[in-house]
Design a protein around this motif. Structure first.
Motif, PDB file in Angstrom:
ATOM      1  N   MET A   1      11.022 -16.695 -10.729  1.00 24.27           N
ATOM      2  CA  MET A   1      11.216 -16.888 -12.144  1.00 24.27           C
ATOM      3  C   MET A   1      11.125 -15.524 -12.827  1.00 24.27           C
ATOM      4  SD  MET A   1       8.938 -19.159 -14.825  1.00 24.27           S
ATOM      5  CE  MET A   1       9.139 -20.618 -13.864  1.00 24.27           C
ATOM      6  N   ALA A   2      12.038 -15.252 -13.696  1.00 20.95           N
ATOM      7  CA  ALA A   2      12.062 -13.974 -14.407  1.00 20.95           C
ATOM      8  C   ALA A   2      10.987 -13.941 -15.485  1.00 20.95           C
ATOM      9  CB  ALA A   2      13.431 -13.762 -15.034  1.00 20.95           C
ATOM     10  N   ASP A   3      10.454 -12.765 -15.689  1.00 21.66           N
ATOM     11  CA  ASP A   3       9.465 -12.574 -16.749  1.00 21.66           C
ATOM     12  C   ASP A   3      10.171 -12.335 -18.072  1.00 21.66           C
ATOM     13  OD1 ASP A   3       7.400 -12.829 -14.971  1.00 21.66           O
ATOM     14  OD2 ASP A   3       7.088 -10.680 -14.734  1.00 21.66           O
ATOM     15  N   THR A   4       9.433 -12.569 -19.153  1.00 21.60           N
ATOM     16  CA  THR A   4       9.928 -12.285 -20.492  1.00 21.60           C
ATOM     17  C   THR A   4       8.773 -11.757 -21.323  1.00 21.60           C
ATOM     18  OG1 THR A   4      11.233 -13.157 -22.325  1.00 21.60           O
ATOM     19  CG2 THR A   4       9.528 -14.601 -21.432  1.00 21.60           C
ATOM     20  N   THR A   5       9.072 -11.245 -22.471  1.00 20.98           N
ATOM     21  CA  THR A   5       8.050 -10.715 -23.368  1.00 20.98           C
ATOM     22  C   THR A   5       8.047 -11.532 -24.648  1.00 20.98           C
ATOM     23  OG1 THR A   5       8.377  -8.496 -22.487  1.00 20.98           O
ATOM     24  CG2 THR A   5       7.304  -8.655 -24.633  1.00 20.98           C
ATOM     25  N   VAL A   6       6.856 -11.844 -25.110  1.00 17.02           N
ATOM     26  CA  VAL A   6       6.686 -12.554 -26.376  1.00 17.02           C
ATOM     27  C   VAL A   6       5.817 -11.680 -27.263  1.00 17.02           C
ATOM     28  CG1 VAL A   6       5.777 -14.625 -27.469  1.00 17.02           C
ATOM     29  CG2 VAL A   6       6.845 -14.785 -25.216  1.00 17.02           C
ATOM     30  N   LYS A   7       6.263 -11.445 -28.474  1.00 21.15           N
ATOM     31  CA  LYS A   7       5.485 -10.617 -29.390  1.00 21.15           C
ATOM     32  C   LYS A   7       4.519 -11.507 -30.165  1.00 21.15           C
ATOM     33  CE  LYS A   7       8.580  -6.805 -29.887  1.00 21.15           C
ATOM     34  NZ  LYS A   7       8.665  -5.581 -30.640  1.00 21.15           N
ATOM     35  N   ILE A   8       3.243 -11.151 -30.081  1.00 15.96           N
ATOM     36  CA  ILE A   8       2.185 -11.844 -30.803  1.00 15.96           C
ATOM     37  C   ILE A   8       1.256 -10.794 -31.398  1.00 15.96           C
ATOM     38  CG2 ILE A   8       2.274 -13.955 -29.413  1.00 15.96           C
ATOM     39  CD1 ILE A   8      -0.122 -12.897 -27.819  1.00 15.96           C
ATOM     40  N   SER A   9       0.465 -11.217 -32.346  1.00 14.80           N
ATOM     41  CA  SER A   9      -0.471 -10.269 -32.957  1.00 14.80           C
ATOM     42  C   SER A   9      -1.588  -9.944 -31.967  1.00 14.80           C
ATOM     43  CB  SER A   9      -1.072 -10.873 -34.227  1.00 14.80           C
ATOM     44  OG  SER A   9      -1.927 -11.962 -33.893  1.00 14.80           O
ATOM     45  N   ALA A  10      -2.233  -8.822 -32.211  1.00 15.55           N
ATOM     46  CA  ALA A  10      -3.361  -8.430 -31.368  1.00 15.55           C
ATOM     47  C   ALA A  10      -4.476  -9.472 -31.456  1.00 15.55           C
ATOM     48  CB  ALA A  10      -3.874  -7.053 -31.794  1.00 15.55           C
ATOM     49  N   GLU A  11      -4.653 -10.046 -32.645  1.00 13.31           N
ATOM     50  CA  GLU A  11      -5.675 -11.085 -32.809  1.00 13.31           C
ATOM     51  C   GLU A  11      -5.368 -12.301 -31.932  1.00 13.31           C
ATOM     52  OE1 GLU A  11      -7.253 -14.222 -36.163  1.00 13.31           O
ATOM     53  OE2 GLU A  11      -6.355 -12.356 -36.858  1.00 13.31           O
ATOM     54  N   THR A  12      -4.122 -12.727 -31.912  1.00 11.21           N
ATOM     55  CA  THR A  12      -3.743 -13.870 -31.080  1.00 11.21           C
ATOM     56  C   THR A  12      -3.896 -13.528 -29.603  1.00 11.21           C
ATOM     57  OG1 THR A  12      -2.238 -14.722 -32.757  1.00 11.21           O
ATOM     58  CG2 THR A  12      -1.851 -15.453 -30.504  1.00 11.21           C
ATOM     59  N   ARG A  13      -3.502 -12.313 -29.215  1.00 16.94           N
ATOM     60  CA  ARG A  13      -3.691 -11.881 -27.832  1.00 16.94           C
ATOM     61  C   ARG A  13      -5.157 -11.947 -27.439  1.00 16.94           C
ATOM     62  NH1 ARG A  13      -3.338  -6.147 -27.691  1.00 16.94           N
ATOM     63  NH2 ARG A  13      -5.483  -6.463 -28.333  1.00 16.94           N
ATOM     64  N   ASP A  14      -6.035 -11.486 -28.324  1.00 19.48           N
ATOM     65  CA  ASP A  14      -7.461 -11.508 -28.034  1.00 19.48           C
ATOM     66  C   ASP A  14      -7.987 -12.934 -27.917  1.00 19.48           C
ATOM     67  OD1 ASP A  14      -7.333  -8.749 -28.139  1.00 19.48           O
ATOM     68  OD2 ASP A  14      -8.264  -8.606 -30.131  1.00 19.48           O
ATOM     69  N   ARG A  15      -7.503 -13.805 -28.773  1.00 16.51           N
ATOM     70  CA  ARG A  15      -7.916 -15.214 -28.706  1.00 16.51           C
ATOM     71  C   ARG A  15      -7.447 -15.852 -27.404  1.00 16.51           C
ATOM     72  NH1 ARG A  15      -5.410 -17.739 -33.714  1.00 16.51           N
ATOM     73  NH2 ARG A  15      -6.440 -19.612 -32.974  1.00 16.51           N
ATOM     74  N   LEU A  16      -6.205 -15.562 -27.024  1.00 13.11           N
ATOM     75  CA  LEU A  16      -5.686 -16.099 -25.765  1.00 13.11           C
ATOM     76  C   LEU A  16      -6.467 -15.542 -24.578  1.00 13.11           C
ATOM     77  CD1 LEU A  16      -1.840 -15.983 -26.444  1.00 13.11           C
ATOM     78  CD2 LEU A  16      -3.275 -18.025 -26.267  1.00 13.11           C
ATOM     79  N   GLN A  17      -6.820 -14.270 -24.640  1.00 13.71           N
ATOM     80  CA  GLN A  17      -7.596 -13.676 -23.551  1.00 13.71           C
ATOM     81  C   GLN A  17      -8.962 -14.334 -23.427  1.00 13.71           C
ATOM     82  OE1 GLN A  17      -6.585 -11.258 -21.129  1.00 13.71           O
ATOM     83  NE2 GLN A  17      -8.365 -12.307 -20.290  1.00 13.71           N
ATOM     84  N   ALA A  18      -9.605 -14.606 -24.553  1.00 10.53           N
ATOM     85  CA  ALA A  18     -10.910 -15.269 -24.521  1.00 10.53           C
ATOM     86  C   ALA A  18     -10.794 -16.674 -23.929  1.00 10.53           C
ATOM     87  CB  ALA A  18     -11.508 -15.323 -25.929  1.00 10.53           C
ATOM     88  N   LEU A  19      -9.757 -17.394 -24.333  1.00 11.45           N
ATOM     89  CA  LEU A  19      -9.536 -18.738 -23.777  1.00 11.45           C
ATOM     90  C   LEU A  19      -9.239 -18.671 -22.287  1.00 11.45           C
ATOM     91  CD1 LEU A  19      -7.363 -20.249 -26.642  1.00 11.45           C
ATOM     92  CD2 LEU A  19      -9.658 -21.004 -25.980  1.00 11.45           C
ATOM     93  N   ALA A  20      -8.410 -17.730 -21.894  1.00  7.48           N
ATOM     94  CA  ALA A  20      -8.062 -17.579 -20.483  1.00  7.48           C
ATOM     95  C   ALA A  20      -9.299 -17.254 -19.654  1.00  7.48           C
ATOM     96  CB  ALA A  20      -7.005 -16.495 -20.318  1.00  7.48           C
ATOM     97  N   THR A  21     -10.106 -16.344 -20.155  1.00  2.00           N
ATOM     98  CA  THR A  21     -11.331 -15.974 -19.441  1.00  2.00           C
ATOM     99  C   THR A  21     -12.251 -17.176 -19.288  1.00  2.00           C
ATOM    100  OG1 THR A  21     -11.167 -13.699 -20.238  1.00  2.00           O
ATOM    101  CG2 THR A  21     -13.340 -14.444 -19.500  1.00  2.00           C
TER     102      THR A  21
END
Length: 80
Positions: free
Chosen positions: A1-21
């Motif tokens: 499967m090919a990768d893609t890029t999605v632009k999100i805010s740094a705040e959303t990235r941090d929230r997703l990282q916390a959830l992922a962790t």
């Protein structure tokens, strides 16, 4: 499967990282999980709508009871 890029805010990235962790996965794994969960919820919503439409039809409950013997008697005590 090919990768893609999605632009999100740094705040959303941090929230997703916390959830992922918290789930013991990566952001990529989390997004995969969230997409699957959203699809499941969508399917359950459609099934619920179909079920509600079916039981709203006149005679549906009576036909169900006739064909399947009604609902089983509760034999176990209720928890609450």
């Amino acid at each position: 499967m090919a990768d893609t890029t999605v632009k999100i805010s740094a705040e959303t990235r941090d929230r997703l990282q916390a959830l992922a962790t918290a789930r013991g996965t990566s952001i990529r794994g989390l997004v995969d999980q969230l997409a699957a969960e959203a699809e499941t919820q969508q399917l359950l919503g459609r099934a619920t709508e179909s079920f509600r439409a079916a039981i709203a039809r006149p005679g549906f409950a009576e036909a169900f009871d006739r064909d399947f013997g009604g609902t089983p008697a509760r034999t176990a005590p209720r928890a609450a």
